[in-house]
Enzyme design. Structure first.
Site, PDB file in Angstrom:
ATOM      1  CB  ALA A  47      -4.223  -3.923  -8.302  1.00 40.26           C
ATOM      2  CE  LYS A  48      -0.309  -4.797  -3.807  1.00 38.58           C
ATOM      3  NZ  LYS A  48      -1.026  -5.221  -2.576  1.00 38.58           N
ATOM      4  CG  ASP A  49      -1.030   2.779  -9.899  1.00 40.15           C
ATOM      5  OD1 ASP A  49       0.069   2.478  -9.406  1.00 40.15           O
ATOM      6  OD2 ASP A  49      -1.178   3.102 -11.086  1.00 40.15           O
ATOM      7  CB  THR A  79       2.771  -1.439  -2.583  1.00 42.30           C
ATOM      8  OG1 THR A  79       1.771  -2.453  -2.676  1.00 42.30           O
ATOM      9  CG2 THR A  79       2.268  -0.324  -1.671  1.00 42.30           C
TER      10      THR A  79
END
Length: 346
Positions: A47-49, A79
């Site tokens: 999800a950090k993309d 991240t």
């Protein structure tokens, strides 16, 4: 007439629009309908993309980055990988301060993506000069032309998910979602997604996942930062020993804490039932669903979306290593599985 080549300009254009997958086998004993937002389908496998691209693009729009710039960040791994990936595509240098709790797999992946990595002790206070927070700040001061992403205190962390994850879930569920379950670390994922969803329907319940050894649950309930809550734990990217400003506690209805062992086994169970090879925090999120269910949060009409943050490949030396699980004592006690024997053919 010549046919057009259908290709993306670069890997960053693949960020977002991750699939929603119905969970069927692992949830057979539960009341309700359960769907997973599987963020491992992002090109950087987490999800950090979303926040990496959003924060970098906002910095570019403000003229804060040029071809000689360096991006610096504090990270438990995901991240950092997303920032390193974006930096390589865009031509920036990337320096990362990483917690020693991060798996060796994550640290190796950061280096493989061209990042300069500083591994910092995990079990020190946030204001200790050796902590990854303080090391990143020092590196930022010492590096001309650098920007510090500072995801824990950056409102853009929330905004990234408000503009992407929240709208995607609303559209994918046709507005039928009744509950959101998500881990709470920096808080950007759960806060941004929750803000958007509650604007569409204030009745949606947002259920957060915290770790034993973290201060977030008690802070949410009492407004008190209790140092006595802090002690070492193994789950990466979940919980905190400080209060991140990227967490909108007002958008979260409840917190529940999960254990290291149960979360690890639940990650393995997701692979064995749903064929989903996911990370440690995904196991934590799934474990929380079972605990929330036990406390009566769901019924047959519930439509629950759980965010699974990252991919299992980053935990091969931890959750998916029988030796590591054995060394942690995770094969002892109830609700655990025995390690599988490997059959060698001679």
């Amino acid at each position: 007439m010549e046919n057009k080549i259908k290709a993306y300009n670069n890997i960053l254009e693949l960020v977002g629009n991750t699939p929603l997958i119905k969970l069927s086998r692992i949830t057979q004993s539960l009341s309700g309908n359960f769907y997973a937002k599987v963020e491992a389908f992002n090109p950087g496998h987490s999800a950090k993309d979303r926040i990496a691209i959003h924060i970098i693009e906002q910095a570019e729009k403000k003229g804060l980055l040029n071809e000689d710039s360096t991006i610096i960040e504090t990270t438990s791994g995901n991240t950092g990988f997303s920032l390193a990936m974006a930096s390589m595509v865009k031509g920036y240098k990337c320096i990362l301060a990483v917690s020693s709790k991060s798996s060796p797999d994550k640290i190796d992946m950061l280096r493989s993506m061209g990042a300069e990595v500083y591994v910092c002790p995990a079990h020190v206070s946030a204001d200790d000069p050796r902590s990854y927070y303080e090391v990143a700040k020092r590196l930022h001061r010492e590096t001309p032309g650098s920007i510090y992403i500072n995801q824990y205190f950056n409102e853009l962390n929330i905004e990234a998910h408000y503009k992407s994850t929240g709208p995607e879930i609303w559209e994918q569920t046709g507005g039928q979602i009744t509950h959101l379950v998500a881990c709470s670390g920096t808080g950007g994922t759960i806060s941004g997604t929750a803000r958007f969803l509650k604007e569409q329907n204030p009745k949606i319940k947002v259920l957060a996942v915290d770790a034993y050894g973290s201060v977030l649950k008690k802070y949410h309930e009492t407004g008190e930062f209790d140092h006595e809550e802090i002690y070492p734990y193994r789950i990466e990217g979940l919980g905190k020993n400080l209060i991140p400003k990227a967490t909108d506690f007002n958008s979260i209805d409840r917190y529940i804490k999960v254990t290291d062992a149960e979360s690890a086994h639940m990650a393995r169970k997701l692979a064995h039932t749903e064929g989903l090879f996911l990370g440690y925090t995904s196991g934590a999120a799934m474990q929380a669903i079972f605990q929330y269910h036990t406390e009566g949060e769901f019924n047959n009409d519930s439509r629950v979306v759980v965010i699974f943050p990252d991919h299992g490949s980053r935990y091969m030396s931890k959750v998916y290593s029988d030796e590591w699980m054995e060394n942690q004592g995770f094969f002892k006690g109830k609700n655990t599985e025995s390690p599988k024997e490997i059959q060698y053919i001679k």
